[in-house]
Design a protein around this motif. Structure first.
Motif, PDB file in Angstrom:
ATOM      1  N   LYS A  21       0.844  -1.186   0.000  1.00  0.00           N
ATOM      2  CA  LYS A  21       0.000   0.000   0.000  1.00  0.00           C
ATOM      3  C   LYS A  21       0.883   1.239   0.000  1.00  0.00           C
ATOM      4  O   LYS A  21       1.904   1.294   0.669  1.00  0.00           O
ATOM      5  N   LEU A  22       0.432   2.185  -0.750  1.00  0.00           N
ATOM      6  CA  LEU A  22       1.100   3.471  -0.745  1.00  0.00           C
ATOM      7  C   LEU A  22       0.661   4.201   0.520  1.00  0.00           C
ATOM      8  O   LEU A  22      -0.517   4.497   0.704  1.00  0.00           O
ATOM      9  N   ARG A  23       1.582   4.422   1.410  1.00  0.00           N
ATOM     10  CA  ARG A  23       1.244   5.067   2.677  1.00  0.00           C
ATOM     11  C   ARG A  23       1.730   6.508   2.648  1.00  0.00           C
ATOM     12  O   ARG A  23       2.903   6.760   2.474  1.00  0.00           O
ATOM     13  N   ILE A  24       0.777   7.389   2.830  1.00  0.00           N
ATOM     14  CA  ILE A  24       1.097   8.803   2.877  1.00  0.00           C
ATOM     15  C   ILE A  24       1.016   9.223   4.336  1.00  0.00           C
ATOM     16  O   ILE A  24      -0.005   9.052   4.989  1.00  0.00           O
ATOM     17  N   SER A  25       2.091   9.756   4.818  1.00  0.00           N
ATOM     18  CA  SER A  25       2.137  10.189   6.209  1.00  0.00           C
ATOM     19  C   SER A  25       1.826  11.685   6.270  1.00  0.00           C
ATOM     20  O   SER A  25       2.560  12.499   5.721  1.00  0.00           O
TER      21      SER A  25
END
Length: 172
Positions: A21-25
């Motif tokens: 998953k592309l995790r955007i913080s």
């Protein structure tokens, strides 16, 4: 190579690869700070003045100069710009208000805690003061001691006078 052994990458061969998953913080405090800045700016007279000037210039340019009309009379593009601005401004203002509510709630809790501590300290000091007053009430004051010594001196004088009178009577 056995089925339980791992490959050189450290991954087990008998375990399927999960989806990556592309995790955007996103830092909520950073967004909150920016939303508060935006809400503060949107609530200033400076912003209202700038917006009024832009709207007046927009309308004048679209009514007066026929050659550069990009938004004819019903001003649909201007209306769309205001709608877009409102769509972003309202949530930013609500977010800023929620953050202010949280700060106010925390400040209120701290004030209550301080008030409780102050009340407990005051009650403790009142009890201590009462005990000191009781202790002082049992001690001899300077005036009381002076009065008692004066009374004792008077009694001694009277006793000496009587003794002197008695001795004088015997000697006669």
């Amino acid at each position: 190579m056995s089925p339980d052994s791992s490959s050189s990458s450290g991954r087990r061969l008998d375990t399927p690869i999960g989806r990556r998953k592309l995790r955007i913080s996103i830092d909520p405090d950073l967004i909150g700070n920016y939303s508060e800045r935006a809400a503060r700016f949107l609530g200033t007279g400076r912003y209202l003045l700038i917006q009024t000037v832009i709207v007046v210039v927009w309308i004048i340019l679209n009514l007066a100069w026929v050659a550069i009309r990009w938004d004819p009379y019903p001003f649909i593009l201007l209306n769309l710009a205001f709608s877009t601005q409102a769509a972003y401004a309202a949530p930013l203002i609500l977010l800023a208000q929620n953050r202010q509510e949280n700060r106010d709630r925390i400040a209120l809790e701290e004030d209550r805690s301080r008030a409780e501590q102050t009340k407990a300290d005051t009650e403790f000091l009142a009890r201590e003061l009462a005990s000191v007053r009781l202790a002082v009430g049992d001690t001899v004051s300077r005036d009381y001691l002076r009065k008692e010594l004066d009374d004792l001196r008077d009694d001694l004088r009277k006793l000496l006078e009587r003794t002197d009178e008695a001795l004088d009577e015997k000697s006669r």
